[in-house]
Every structure is written in C-alpha cells, then in structure tokens.
Design a protein around this motif. Structure first.
Motif, PDB file in Angstrom:
ATOM      1  N   SER A 206       1.920   7.476  -4.475  1.00  0.00           N
ATOM      2  CA  SER A 206       1.740   8.500  -5.701  1.00  0.00           C
ATOM      3  C   SER A 206       0.386   8.417  -6.349  1.00  0.00           C
ATOM      4  CB  SER A 206       3.072   8.259  -6.871  1.00  0.00           C
ATOM      5  OG  SER A 206       2.976   6.900  -7.131  1.00  0.00           O
ATOM      6  N   ASP A 207      -0.252   7.178  -6.276  1.00  0.00           N
ATOM      7  CA  ASP A 207      -1.430   7.056  -6.991  1.00  0.00           C
ATOM      8  C   ASP A 207      -2.322   6.466  -5.932  1.00  0.00           C
ATOM      9  OD1 ASP A 207      -3.518   6.905  -8.698  1.00  0.00           O
ATOM     10  OD2 ASP A 207      -2.858   4.985  -9.738  1.00  0.00           O
TER      11      ASP A 207
ATOM     12  N   PRO B 201      -5.676  -2.178  -3.120  1.00  0.00           N
ATOM     13  CA  PRO B 201      -5.254  -3.744  -2.990  1.00  0.00           C
ATOM     14  C   PRO B 201      -4.561  -4.066  -1.847  1.00  0.00           C
ATOM     15  CG  PRO B 201      -5.208  -3.060  -5.363  1.00  0.00           C
ATOM     16  CD  PRO B 201      -5.449  -1.571  -4.409  1.00  0.00           C
ATOM     17  N   GLY B 202      -3.398  -3.125  -1.557  1.00  0.00           N
ATOM     18  CA  GLY B 202      -2.574  -3.286  -0.555  1.00  0.00           C
ATOM     19  C   GLY B 202      -3.225  -3.203   0.730  1.00  0.00           C
TER      20      GLY B 202
ATOM     21  N   ALA C 274      -5.643   5.665  -5.952  1.00  0.00           N
ATOM     22  CA  ALA C 274      -6.438   4.811  -6.322  1.00  0.00           C
ATOM     23  C   ALA C 274      -5.879   3.366  -6.391  1.00  0.00           C
ATOM     24  CB  ALA C 274      -6.792   5.147  -7.739  1.00  0.00           C
ATOM     25  N   GLN C 275      -4.713   3.183  -6.153  1.00  0.00           N
ATOM     26  CA  GLN C 275      -3.778   1.786  -6.176  1.00  0.00           C
ATOM     27  C   GLN C 275      -3.657   1.389  -4.848  1.00  0.00           C
ATOM     28  OE1 GLN C 275      -3.405  -0.048  -9.039  1.00  0.00           O
ATOM     29  NE2 GLN C 275      -4.423   1.554 -10.018  1.00  0.00           N
ATOM     30  N   MET C 276      -3.981   2.182  -3.879  1.00  0.00           N
ATOM     31  CA  MET C 276      -3.858   1.761  -2.500  1.00  0.00           C
ATOM     32  C   MET C 276      -4.667   0.738  -2.045  1.00  0.00           C
ATOM     33  SD  MET C 276      -2.727   5.329  -1.076  1.00  0.00           S
ATOM     34  CE  MET C 276      -2.751   5.133   0.840  1.00  0.00           C
TER      35      MET C 276
ATOM     36  N   MET D  17       0.742  -1.206  -0.139  1.00  0.00           N
ATOM     37  CA  MET D  17      -0.052  -0.042   0.029  1.00  0.00           C
ATOM     38  C   MET D  17       1.046   1.226  -0.008  1.00  0.00           C
ATOM     39  SD  MET D  17      -2.779   1.159   2.707  1.00  0.00           S
ATOM     40  CE  MET D  17      -1.914   1.718   3.923  1.00  0.00           C
TER      41      MET D  17
ATOM     42  N   ASN E  66       2.410   2.592  -3.399  1.00  0.00           N
ATOM     43  CA  ASN E  66       1.672   3.151  -4.315  1.00  0.00           C
ATOM     44  C   ASN E  66       1.042   4.703  -3.880  1.00  0.00           C
ATOM     45  OD1 ASN E  66       1.889   0.905  -6.091  1.00  0.00           O
ATOM     46  ND2 ASN E  66       0.203  -0.074  -5.056  1.00  0.00           N
TER      47      ASN E  66
END
Length: 101
Positions: A63-64, A70-71, A66-68, A58, A61
């Motif tokens: 910097s983005d 899944p972590g 929206a990608q946190m 988590m 990511n």
C-alpha cells in the motif's frame, strides 16, 4: 612404539598398529572437513530463507511503495550473505582441512 617393541610384538603387528592409528587420525579429522563442507552447502539455503522473509515484509507494504525498500534490501542482503559465507569461509576452510590431512 618403542614400548610395543619391548613387549615382544612382531614387526607385522607393529606395522598394523601404525597403519590403523594413521587411518583413525585421518578419518577423525575428515569429519571436521565434511561438517564444514555441509555448512557451506547449507549457507545459501539459509540465505534464501531470509530472502523469503524479506519478500514477505516487502509485499506486506504494497500500500505504501516507499516502505518496500527495507524488505527488498533484506531479501537481497540475506542471499548475498549466505553465498559469501559459503564461498569465502566454509568451503575454503573445508578444502584447507582436507589439504592438511
């Protein structure tokens, strides 16, 4: 036991043999219960290791945002699975084995 009686063992010796046999049986199967109990104690710790891995994913990511997700979901699910496996599988099974003894 009848074979031992025919060989001429005294009743005190036969009683001692029987008690020893029962104790050995009990302690042999108690090891199984202890292993399950230890697994139940360790399962939440393994869940926490998964939590740390999920947090690393988590935070990798940041910097983005929206990608946190899944972590974070991996971090929370591994903790949940560790606790559930311990509380609903390992510890009740250990208790059941002890009760049967």
């Amino acid at each position: 036991m009848f074979g031992l009686m025919a060989t001429g063992y005294k009743t005190d010796d036969l009683q001692s043999f029987g008690e020893t046999s029962i104790e050995e049986h009990y302690f042999r199967h108690l090891n199984e219960a202890n292993i399950l109990s230890n697994m139940g104690s360790a399962a939440p710790a393994f869940g926490m290791v998964g939590t740390l891995i999920g947090l690393i994913v988590m935070l990798g990511n940041l910097s983005d945002p929206a990608q946190m997700g899944p972590g974070l979901s991996m971090a929370l699910m591994t903790t949940l699975y560790g606790v559930l496996v311990a509380r609903f599988i390992f510890l009740p099974t250990s208790t059941k084995v002890k009760q049967k003894l």
